[in-house]
Design an enzyme around this catalytic site. Structure first.
Site, PDB file in Angstrom:
ATOM      1  N   MET A  30       0.841  -1.201   0.000  1.00 51.57           N
ATOM      2  CA  MET A  30       0.000   0.000   0.000  1.00 51.57           C
ATOM      3  C   MET A  30       0.877   1.253   0.000  1.00 51.57           C
ATOM      4  SD  MET A  30      -3.395  -0.877   2.141  1.00 51.57           S
ATOM      5  CE  MET A  30      -2.718  -0.685   3.774  1.00 51.57           C
ATOM      6  N   GLY A  31       2.176   1.085  -0.245  1.00 48.02           N
ATOM      7  CA  GLY A  31       3.054   2.242  -0.376  1.00 48.02           C
ATOM      8  C   GLY A  31       3.522   2.806   0.950  1.00 48.02           C
ATOM      9  N   GLY A  36      10.715  -2.758   5.690  1.00 49.08           N
ATOM     10  CA  GLY A  36       9.961  -4.013   5.629  1.00 49.08           C
ATOM     11  C   GLY A  36       9.592  -4.344   4.187  1.00 49.08           C
ATOM     12  N   HIS A  37       9.038  -3.355   3.487  1.00 45.13           N
ATOM     13  CA  HIS A  37       8.678  -3.564   2.079  1.00 45.13           C
ATOM     14  C   HIS A  37       9.937  -3.867   1.244  1.00 45.13           C
ATOM     15  CE1 HIS A  37       5.408  -0.582   3.319  1.00 45.13           C
ATOM     16  NE2 HIS A  37       4.712  -1.654   2.960  1.00 45.13           N
ATOM     17  N   GLN A  62     -10.534  -2.708   1.333  1.00 43.86           N
ATOM     18  CA  GLN A  62     -10.134  -3.440   2.541  1.00 43.86           C
ATOM     19  C   GLN A  62     -10.205  -2.586   3.812  1.00 43.86           C
ATOM     20  OE1 GLN A  62      -6.137  -4.164   0.853  1.00 43.86           O
ATOM     21  NE2 GLN A  62      -5.327  -3.754   2.878  1.00 43.86           N
ATOM     22  N   ARG A 188       2.096   2.775   9.256  1.00 44.71           N
ATOM     23  CA  ARG A 188       1.276   3.451  10.259  1.00 44.71           C
ATOM     24  C   ARG A 188       2.096   3.985  11.433  1.00 44.71           C
ATOM     25  NH1 ARG A 188      -2.848  -0.632   8.637  1.00 44.71           N
ATOM     26  NH2 ARG A 188      -4.620   0.546   7.840  1.00 44.71           N
TER      27      ARG A 188
HETATM   28  P1  AMP Z   1       1.348  -2.899   3.488  1.00 42.52           P
HETATM   29  O1  AMP Z   1       1.933  -1.836   2.608  1.00 42.52           O
HETATM   30  O2  AMP Z   1       1.360  -2.541   4.928  1.00 42.52           O
HETATM   31  O3  AMP Z   1       0.030  -3.421   2.992  1.00 42.52           O
HETATM   32  O4  AMP Z   1       2.347  -4.129   3.387  1.00 42.52           O
HETATM   33  C1  AMP Z   1       2.693  -4.680   2.147  1.00 42.52           C
HETATM   34  C2  AMP Z   1       3.480  -5.939   2.382  1.00 42.52           C
HETATM   35  O5  AMP Z   1       4.646  -5.645   3.129  1.00 42.52           O
HETATM   36  C3  AMP Z   1       2.707  -6.991   3.174  1.00 42.52           C
HETATM   37  O6  AMP Z   1       2.990  -8.279   2.658  1.00 42.52           O
HETATM   38  C4  AMP Z   1       3.255  -6.814   4.561  1.00 42.52           C
HETATM   39  O7  AMP Z   1       3.179  -7.975   5.360  1.00 42.52           O
HETATM   40  C5  AMP Z   1       4.707  -6.477   4.261  1.00 42.52           C
HETATM   41  N1  AMP Z   1       5.300  -5.775   5.400  1.00 42.52           N
HETATM   42  C6  AMP Z   1       4.830  -4.661   6.010  1.00 42.52           C
HETATM   43  N2  AMP Z   1       5.606  -4.341   7.062  1.00 42.52           N
HETATM   44  C7  AMP Z   1       6.580  -5.290   7.139  1.00 42.52           C
HETATM   45  C8  AMP Z   1       7.668  -5.531   8.024  1.00 42.52           C
HETATM   46  N3  AMP Z   1       7.941  -4.740   9.061  1.00 42.52           N
HETATM   47  N4  AMP Z   1       8.453  -6.601   7.782  1.00 42.52           N
HETATM   48  C9  AMP Z   1       8.188  -7.436   6.738  1.00 42.52           C
HETATM   49  N5  AMP Z   1       7.184  -7.265   5.870  1.00 42.52           N
HETATM   50  C10 AMP Z   1       6.381  -6.210   6.067  1.00 42.52           C
END
Ligand code: AMP
Length: 279
Positions: A30-31, A36-37, A62, A188
């Site tokens: 979601m950018g 992590g990303h 969602q 977040r």
């Molecule tokens: P989001 O942008 O929050 O929807 O996350 C996109 C992807 O990145 C999802 O598969 C999340 O599980 C992964 N993700 C988000 N935060 C982390 C993190 N701290 N460590 C590993 N993967 C992450």
């Protein structure tokens, strides 16, 4: 690095890359990208994908009506620079209007693993996630897709959707990337004040403590979870749930031991944070 906004253009390009024998990886996000990303992109690289497609889409379907869709952080320029630096070869930035056409009426619903945990507290959330991920799978038709363990339930739900709908895509789950303090990285986290950020450390700390003590000998889930919940409340957060489940079925486990996952969701001020640990 290619940039796509139109779903049909992305699909056409992915098809031609595949026809040329390329191995394609998909990293849905979601950018407001963070380490992590980027670890997911690195994992795609490690697995020798020829094309790494990162999607950046804050998926309205969602989010619940009282959730943070409108104020979810967005920064397209920074995301593009980070994708380029991390080695993505294509970025997909669709708009809600071109992902959900007028009178969009088909959704994907997973009916087992989505029932508890975040699914119980966020009605319709996994329906939105499955629908958008299924659309991305159809657009990109990747050889594999990389998700983070940070969203443990989501990863399990996606694996089930992939299996039950025969997508033929490998689902890779990469470990949680944390700040040096232990806080799980999340877009977040930007909502948190310095004091809230400090208080948030209780989540990873109490999960790590529980994991360490359960590694020595399995502990009664009820007792161990109420200890975690008490620590979270004492730090000033409001517990949404603290649960220990079988890591595969997501059914409640009686003891915290091997093959279980402990998951927490809590409000730190107005911000809902999640974290988990595999025991
Ligand atoms: P989001 O942008 O929050 O929807 O996350 C996109 C992807 O990145 C999802 O598969 C999340 O599980 C992964 N993700 C988000 N935060 C982390 C993190 N701290 N460590 C590993 N993967 C992450």
């Amino acid at each position: 690095m290619k940039i796509f906004r139109e779903p049909s253009k992305l699909q056409k390009w992915c098809r031609s890359r595949k026809a040329n024998g390329c191995k394609i990886a998909l990293v849905p996000t979601m950018g407001y990208l963070h380490e992590g990303h980027l670890s997911l992109i690195a994992e795609a690289k490690r697995r020798k994908a020829d094309e790494i497609v990162v999607s950046v889409f804050v998926n309205p379907v969602q989010f619940g009506p009282n959730e943070d869709y409108a104020k979810y952080p967005r920064d397209e320029r920074a995301d593009l620079a980070k994708c380029r630096a991390a080695g993505a070869t294509a970025v997909f930035f669709p708009t809600p209007e071109n992902m959900y056409l007028d009178r969009h009426s088909v959704y994907v619903v997973e009916e087992d693993l989505s029932k508890g945990l975040c699914g119980a507290r966020r009605p319709g959330h996994f329906r939105g996630v499955c629908t958008v991920v299924a659309k991305l799978f159809n657009l990109v038709q990747p050889d594999f897709a990389v998700f983070g363990q940070k969203d443990y339930q989501q990863a399990q739900v996606i694996k089930r959707m992939e299996r039950d709908l025969n997508f033929g895509i490998d689902i890779v789950v990469a470990p949680i990337v944390r700040e040096p303090s232990g806080l799980a990285r999340s877009s977040r986290n930007t909502y948190l004040s310095p004091a809230e950020r400090e208080a948030a450390l209780v989540l990873s700390r109490s999960l790590m403590e529980l994991k360490a003590s359960a590694a020595d000998s399995p502990r009664s889930a009820k007792q161990a979870l109420s200890k975690v919940a008490a620590a979270i409340e004492k730090a000033g957060l409001k517990v949404d749930y603290v649960e220990c489940v079988d890591a595969k079925t997501l059914e409640n486990a009686k003891s915290v031991g091997p093959g279980t996952c402990v998951l927490v969701a809590a409000y730190d001020g107005k911000t809902r944070l999640i974290d988990n640990v595999l025991v």
